[in-house]
Design a protein around this motif. Structure first.
Motif, short mmCIF file in Angstrom:
data_model
loop_
_atom_site.label_atom_id
_atom_site.label_comp_id
_atom_site.label_asym_id
_atom_site.label_seq_id
_atom_site.Cartn_x
_atom_site.Cartn_y
_atom_site.Cartn_z
N GLY A 134 0.91 -1.40 0.31
CA GLY A 134 -0.03 -0.27 0.17
C GLY A 134 1.23 1.81 0.62
N GLU A 135 0.15 2.80 0.60
CA GLU A 135 1.21 3.34 0.27
C GLU A 135 1.33 3.91 1.19
N SER A 136 1.10 3.21 2.56
CA SER A 136 1.19 3.89 3.71
C SER A 136 1.73 2.60 4.85
N VAL A 137 2.48 2.91 5.78
CA VAL A 137 1.70 1.49 7.04
C VAL A 137 2.27 2.49 8.41
N ASP A 138 1.15 1.43 8.99
CA ASP A 138 1.88 2.05 10.39
C ASP A 138 3.00 1.19 11.44
N ILE A 139 3.33 2.36 12.16
CA ILE A 139 4.94 1.98 12.41
C ILE A 139 4.54 2.27 14.08
N ILE A 140 5.79 1.74 14.37
CA ILE A 140 5.18 2.25 16.19
C ILE A 140 7.13 2.38 17.05
N ASP A 141 7.69 3.44 16.56
CA ASP A 141 8.87 4.35 17.47
C ASP A 141 9.08 3.47 19.50
N VAL A 142 9.85 2.98 19.88
CA VAL A 142 10.40 2.61 21.24
C VAL A 142 11.19 2.93 21.39
N LYS A 143 11.95 2.86 22.84
CA LYS A 143 12.84 3.28 23.43
C LYS A 143 13.43 1.93 23.63
N CYS A 144 14.89 1.50 23.26
CA CYS A 144 15.44 0.60 23.52
C CYS A 144 17.23 0.42 23.82
N ASP A 145 17.37 -0.43 24.95
CA ASP A 145 19.33 -0.65 24.88
C ASP A 145 20.05 -0.56 23.26
N PRO A 146 20.87 0.14 23.71
CA PRO A 146 21.73 0.47 22.08
C PRO A 146 22.16 -0.89 21.40
N ASP A 147 22.45 -2.37 22.33
CA ASP A 147 23.29 -3.40 21.66
C ASP A 147 21.88 -3.60 21.34
N VAL A 148 20.44 -3.63 21.58
CA VAL A 148 19.47 -4.27 21.27
C VAL A 148 18.99 -3.89 20.10
N ASN A 149 18.66 -2.74 19.96
CA ASN A 149 19.04 -1.47 18.96
C ASN A 149 19.79 -2.00 17.78
N ALA A 150 20.79 -2.10 18.36
CA ALA A 150 22.07 -2.02 16.83
C ALA A 150 21.53 -4.03 15.88
N ALA A 151 21.61 -4.63 17.31
CA ALA A 151 21.07 -6.28 16.90
C ALA A 151 19.94 -6.12 16.40
N LEU A 152 19.00 -5.41 16.02
CA LEU A 152 16.98 -5.63 15.69
C LEU A 152 17.08 -4.82 14.09
N GLN A 153 18.06 -3.65 14.38
CA GLN A 153 18.14 -2.87 13.02
C GLN A 153 18.41 -3.75 11.94
N GLY A 154 18.91 -5.11 11.63
CA GLY A 154 19.60 -5.52 10.51
C GLY A 154 18.50 -6.56 10.21
N GLN A 155 17.45 -7.00 11.27
CA GLN A 155 16.60 -7.71 10.88
C GLN A 155 14.23 -7.44 10.51
N PRO A 156 14.32 -8.10 9.36
CA PRO A 156 12.85 -7.44 8.40
C PRO A 156 12.05 -6.75 9.72
N GLY A 157 11.50 -5.58 9.05
CA GLY A 157 10.76 -4.96 9.83
C GLY A 157 11.15 -3.61 11.40
N PHE A 158 12.30 -3.88 11.16
CA PHE A 158 13.13 -2.96 12.12
C PHE A 158 13.81 -2.07 11.62
N LEU A 159 13.93 -1.03 11.54
CA LEU A 159 13.69 0.37 10.99
C LEU A 159 15.26 1.63 12.05
N PRO A 160 16.25 2.39 11.72
CA PRO A 160 16.34 3.52 12.78
C PRO A 160 15.04 3.79 13.20
#
Length: 127
Positions: free
Chosen positions: A65-91
């Protein structure tokens, strides 16, 4: 206990049930941006938005579609770095990329993982 799905409405229900927090709609220009914050310290722990692929700086065919719902949440920087390489996660969209992560609410990320990340964000922003 209610079973929730990690959709915009499911997240609003989950946060309301677990943390007694209602969404706040702070911007007239963005009436569907739902902010969640602690009642005592007013710190945000989540924001749900509807955005386009262009806003996320991803290929248009990356979303249905033209748009997508997202949620931004705070997380530990190490967890953040690990998740960003997985599908469905972005900075973190419009947030500090080291401490906030964007989760696409399009079924790529399991509901349980999204709710766990909301819980973590709530705990991290309590102080």
């Amino acid at each position: 206990m209610t079973t929730h799905t990690a959709t915009r409405n499911g997240i609003i229900e989950y946060i309301g049930e677990h943390y007694s927090v209602d969404p706040e709609y702070l911007w007239k220009k963005y009436p569907d941006y739902a902010v969640f914050r602690h009642a005592d310290n007013r710190k945000w722990f989540a924001i749900v938005m509807t955005v386009t692929a262009q806003q996320l700086h991803i290929a248009p065919d990356s979303i249905a579609g033209e748009s997508v719902d997202i949620i931004d949440v705070k997380c530990d920087p190490d967890v953040n770095a690990a998740l960003q390489g997985q599908p469905g996660f972005l900075p973190g969209y419009h947030m500090n990329h080291k401490n906030w992560i964007t989760i696409m609410l399009d079924g790529r990320v399991p509901d349980e993982q999204i709710f766990e990340l909301i819980d973590t964000s709530y705990d991290l922003t309590r102080r």
